[in-house]
Motif scaffolding. Structure first.
Motif, PDB file in Angstrom:
ATOM      1  N   ASP A 139       3.392  20.233  31.327  1.00  0.00           N
ATOM      2  CA  ASP A 139       3.529  18.914  30.726  1.00  0.00           C
ATOM      3  C   ASP A 139       2.362  18.061  31.205  1.00  0.00           C
ATOM      4  O   ASP A 139       1.905  18.228  32.336  1.00  0.00           O
ATOM      5  CB  ASP A 139       4.877  18.303  31.160  1.00  0.00           C
ATOM      6  CG  ASP A 139       5.137  16.947  30.551  1.00  0.00           C
ATOM      7  OD1 ASP A 139       4.690  15.948  31.138  1.00  0.00           O
ATOM      8  OD2 ASP A 139       5.794  16.874  29.510  1.00  0.00           O
ATOM      9  N   PRO A 140       1.856  17.139  30.396  1.00  0.00           N
ATOM     10  CA  PRO A 140       0.737  16.293  30.838  1.00  0.00           C
ATOM     11  C   PRO A 140       1.146  15.142  31.738  1.00  0.00           C
ATOM     12  O   PRO A 140       0.297  14.347  32.140  1.00  0.00           O
ATOM     13  CB  PRO A 140       0.152  15.779  29.523  1.00  0.00           C
ATOM     14  CG  PRO A 140       1.317  15.738  28.602  1.00  0.00           C
ATOM     15  CD  PRO A 140       2.164  16.922  28.965  1.00  0.00           C
ATOM     16  N   GLY A 141       2.444  15.024  32.049  1.00  0.00           N
ATOM     17  CA  GLY A 141       2.878  13.968  32.958  1.00  0.00           C
ATOM     18  C   GLY A 141       3.427  12.732  32.288  1.00  0.00           C
ATOM     19  O   GLY A 141       3.411  11.650  32.875  1.00  0.00           O
ATOM     20  N   LEU A 142       3.921  12.879  31.067  1.00  0.00           N
ATOM     21  CA  LEU A 142       4.489  11.760  30.318  1.00  0.00           C
ATOM     22  C   LEU A 142       5.980  11.942  30.103  1.00  0.00           C
ATOM     23  O   LEU A 142       6.448  13.035  29.793  1.00  0.00           O
ATOM     24  CB  LEU A 142       3.823  11.642  28.937  1.00  0.00           C
ATOM     25  CG  LEU A 142       2.411  11.068  28.866  1.00  0.00           C
ATOM     26  CD1 LEU A 142       1.925  11.126  27.427  1.00  0.00           C
ATOM     27  CD2 LEU A 142       2.381   9.639  29.381  1.00  0.00           C
ATOM     28  N   LYS A 143       6.715  10.864  30.230  1.00  0.00           N
ATOM     29  CA  LYS A 143       8.126  10.841  29.872  1.00  0.00           C
ATOM     30  C   LYS A 143       8.293   9.792  28.779  1.00  0.00           C
ATOM     31  O   LYS A 143       7.852   8.645  28.926  1.00  0.00           O
ATOM     32  CB  LYS A 143       8.971  10.472  31.089  1.00  0.00           C
ATOM     33  CG  LYS A 143      10.465  10.520  30.860  1.00  0.00           C
ATOM     34  CD  LYS A 143      10.979  11.935  30.770  1.00  0.00           C
ATOM     35  CE  LYS A 143      12.517  11.954  30.682  1.00  0.00           C
ATOM     36  NZ  LYS A 143      13.031  13.306  30.509  1.00  0.00           N
ATOM     37  N   LEU A 144       8.921  10.186  27.655  1.00  0.00           N
ATOM     38  CA  LEU A 144       9.025   9.314  26.483  1.00  0.00           C
ATOM     39  C   LEU A 144      10.441   8.775  26.330  1.00  0.00           C
ATOM     40  O   LEU A 144      11.408   9.375  26.777  1.00  0.00           O
ATOM     41  CB  LEU A 144       8.630  10.079  25.220  1.00  0.00           C
ATOM     42  CG  LEU A 144       7.303  10.842  25.257  1.00  0.00           C
ATOM     43  CD1 LEU A 144       7.052  11.519  23.918  1.00  0.00           C
ATOM     44  CD2 LEU A 144       6.151   9.907  25.613  1.00  0.00           C
ATOM     45  N   ILE A 145      10.543   7.644  25.622  1.00  0.00           N
ATOM     46  CA  ILE A 145      11.840   7.056  25.317  1.00  0.00           C
ATOM     47  C   ILE A 145      11.724   6.257  24.023  1.00  0.00           C
ATOM     48  O   ILE A 145      10.628   5.780  23.676  1.00  0.00           O
ATOM     49  CB  ILE A 145      12.331   6.150  26.475  1.00  0.00           C
ATOM     50  CG1 ILE A 145      13.831   5.868  26.352  1.00  0.00           C
ATOM     51  CG2 ILE A 145      11.521   4.854  26.540  1.00  0.00           C
ATOM     52  CD1 ILE A 145      14.431   5.243  27.607  1.00  0.00           C
ATOM     53  N   GLU A 146      12.821   6.119  23.297  1.00  0.00           N
ATOM     54  CA  GLU A 146      12.814   5.301  22.084  1.00  0.00           C
ATOM     55  C   GLU A 146      13.061   3.838  22.443  1.00  0.00           C
ATOM     56  O   GLU A 146      13.954   3.524  23.238  1.00  0.00           O
ATOM     57  CB  GLU A 146      13.865   5.791  21.092  1.00  0.00           C
ATOM     58  CG  GLU A 146      13.488   7.109  20.433  1.00  0.00           C
ATOM     59  CD  GLU A 146      14.368   7.449  19.254  1.00  0.00           C
ATOM     60  OE1 GLU A 146      14.725   6.530  18.488  1.00  0.00           O
ATOM     61  OE2 GLU A 146      14.704   8.640  19.097  1.00  0.00           O
ATOM     62  N   ALA A 147      12.269   2.960  21.842  1.00  0.00           N
ATOM     63  CA  ALA A 147      12.396   1.525  22.077  1.00  0.00           C
ATOM     64  C   ALA A 147      11.952   0.787  20.826  1.00  0.00           C
ATOM     65  O   ALA A 147      10.850   0.998  20.334  1.00  0.00           O
ATOM     66  CB  ALA A 147      11.547   1.094  23.274  1.00  0.00           C
ATOM     67  N   GLU A 148      12.832  -0.050  20.296  1.00  0.00           N
ATOM     68  CA  GLU A 148      12.508  -0.894  19.140  1.00  0.00           C
ATOM     69  C   GLU A 148      11.942  -0.066  17.978  1.00  0.00           C
ATOM     70  O   GLU A 148      10.896  -0.372  17.417  1.00  0.00           O
ATOM     71  CB  GLU A 148      11.522  -1.994  19.556  1.00  0.00           C
ATOM     72  CG  GLU A 148      12.061  -2.901  20.656  1.00  0.00           C
ATOM     73  CD  GLU A 148      11.062  -3.975  21.089  1.00  0.00           C
ATOM     74  OE1 GLU A 148      10.111  -4.234  20.320  1.00  0.00           O
ATOM     75  OE2 GLU A 148      11.241  -4.543  22.175  1.00  0.00           O
ATOM     76  N   ASN A 149      12.662   0.996  17.615  1.00  0.00           N
ATOM     77  CA  ASN A 149      12.274   1.866  16.498  1.00  0.00           C
ATOM     78  C   ASN A 149      10.885   2.461  16.672  1.00  0.00           C
ATOM     79  O   ASN A 149      10.127   2.615  15.711  1.00  0.00           O
ATOM     80  CB  ASN A 149      12.352   1.115  15.162  1.00  0.00           C
ATOM     81  CG  ASN A 149      13.773   0.906  14.699  1.00  0.00           C
ATOM     82  OD1 ASN A 149      14.642   1.751  14.941  1.00  0.00           O
ATOM     83  ND2 ASN A 149      14.032  -0.207  14.052  1.00  0.00           N
ATOM     84  N   ALA A 150      10.558   2.797  17.891  1.00  0.00           N
ATOM     85  CA  ALA A 150       9.278   3.436  18.188  1.00  0.00           C
ATOM     86  C   ALA A 150       9.482   4.378  19.361  1.00  0.00           C
ATOM     87  O   ALA A 150      10.459   4.269  20.112  1.00  0.00           O
ATOM     88  CB  ALA A 150       8.210   2.401  18.518  1.00  0.00           C
TER      89      ALA A 150
END
Length: 444
Positions: A139-150
């Motif tokens: 993994d490149p070291g990013l954690k994602l999450i949904e926020a405000e339809n993005a």
């Protein structure tokens, strides 16, 4: 959101048997990428799928209820399918008409292997080496999450490729390897989970990430994946992932724990944090946002380490047999107030975990309503080589009512806001921590 789901694999001896997906089938015509399907074979595959659905479904009148509006409706389209890939697609749309999660039809392994082989042949973009270790997650070291339809950057791991590229929390992730993340569009699986899967790959390989900052400026960076876990986790048809676990000490003697799947290693680490690493914690936050679910008994163990009394975990019915689930508190179980965080990417066992704590007043829930994908399922390899994930039971939460199709609603709705992420804050964590400090009478 249509069901496509993570799983709660319930392994109960004598009730049902998981059919492991082991197949050495070699299909003629593989060089063309598709296998011709005669109507006779299509009918046979349809009947195989339907008989398994009827045999393992928890509704006793399944065939009577669904044969005409589902089976007969899709039969002409099934018979007109020209190859296995198209046939699997039609059958998959058919099973989704049943209106529950944890149903999926996949073509024979040969079709999947062909697609994977084609993807593996694409030349990597970093050093030209093609001999990636596909069994090890990177993994490149990013954690994602949904926020405000993005889809936004949630966390950046220190010293990772993402950190070196100066990616910041709150930046929008527009696309990964050219695949757009359209969080304002409906999808069977949350867009942050899809994006996380696209980021994952062999250590040493590269991935292109297109970003937009708060000022609206866009850029694309190519990041090298680094080893981030010991092995991939496989939960049915969910994208492959590795166990993502972290814990930290928050002001006010609060222990914060996040993990991405209910897996034995997660329970082991949570137990260590609660009983040995942070024995002085007075409040506990368990974050199951972006949690794919996992093994049901692991959910029981996590509850057992969070609450010092026996809690009912609801009732599951499989093969007309009802199972009343409960926790098993341990000697060193945490004994203070607990907050649980969840969102639309909290699936299956994560939902059972949150729901049972809510019903038993064992924790206060913060965040957003969970996915509503919460049924036990089984995996079957059919004689034709097609593979079927099928529901085998129903689940009712301790207070009554279902989670399937509804999700678990938090006690306190707290959305993730982009401006907070950009300032290095997480409103959901902050709200939970403030609640725990008020319960404890401590100051940050």
């Amino acid at each position: 959101m249509k069901p496509w789901s993570s799983i709660s694999q319930v392994k109960i001896k004598g009730i049902f048997r998981v059919a492991w997906l082991v197949c050495w089938l070699t299909l003629p015509g593989m060089a063309a990428g598709a296998v011709s399907v005669r109507q006779e074979r299509a009918q046979r595959v349809l009947d195989e799928v339907w008989s398994q659905l009827a045999a393992q479904n928890f509704e006793p009148d399944f065939n009577e209820k669904f044969r005409k509006p589902v089976y007969e409706k899709f039969q002409p389209e099934v018979l007109s399918a020209v190859d296995d890939a198209e046939l699997a697609g039609v059958l998959d749309r058919m099973v989704h008409q049943l209106g529950v999660s944890h149903l999926k039809v996949l073509p024979p392994l040969g079709i999947q292997a062909f697609s994977a082989l084609e993807a593996a042949r694409r030349p990597p973009r970093n050093d030209g080496t093609e001999n990636w270790d596909l069994s090890v997650p990177g993994d490149p070291g990013l954690k994602l999450i949904e926020a405000e339809n993005a889809v936004a950057v949630w966390r950046v791991w220190p010293e990772s490729a993402a950190a070196v590229a100066k990616i910041e929390t709150g930046e929008l992730v527009l696309a990964i390897d050219g695949i757009p993340l359209l969080a304002d569009k409906d999808t069977p699986l949350g867009w942050a989970m899809i994006g996380q899967a696209l980021l994952t790959g062999p250590p040493g390989s590269s991935v292109a990430v297109r970003l937009r900052n708060a000022a609206g400026a866009e850029r694309e960076v190519t990041l090298t994946r680094q080893r981030m876990g010991t092995k991939f986790l496989e939960f049915g048809i969910m994208p492959r992932a590795f166990l993502d676990y972290w814990s930290e000490w928050l002001p006010g003697d609060i222990l914060y724990i996040h993990f991405s799947a209910f897996y034995p290693e997660a329970v082991k680490r949570l137990r260590y944090d609660v009983s040995k690493r942070y024995p002085g914690a007075k409040g506990l936050i368990v974050d199951v946002r972006n949690n794919a679910g996992g093994i049901l008994t692991m959910g029981q163990w996590v509850v057992s380490w969070c609450v010092p009394k026996v809690l009912p975990l609801g009732e599951m019915t499989i093969a007309q047999t009802s199972l009343k689930l409960e926790s098993w508190p341990q000697q060193q179980t945490f004994r203070g107030p607990v907050a649980v965080l969840l969102n639309r990417d909290s699936y299956s066992t994560a939902e059972i975990f949150a729901g049972c704590l809510q019903d038993a007043a064992g924790a206060v829930l913060f965040g957003e309503t969970s996915a509503g994908m919460c049924l036990p399922s089984n995996f079957v390899l059919l004689e034709s080589g097609f593979r079927l994930q099928t529901v085998v039971g129903s689940y009712v939460r301790p207070a009554g009512g279902e989670i399937e199709g509804l999700g678990v609603e938090p006690d306190r709705v707290v959305p993730v806001r982009l401006d907070s992420l950009r300032s290095g804050k997480d409103d959901v964590v902050d709200a939970a921590a403030e609640y725990l400090r008020s319960e404890l009478g401590t100051q940050p």
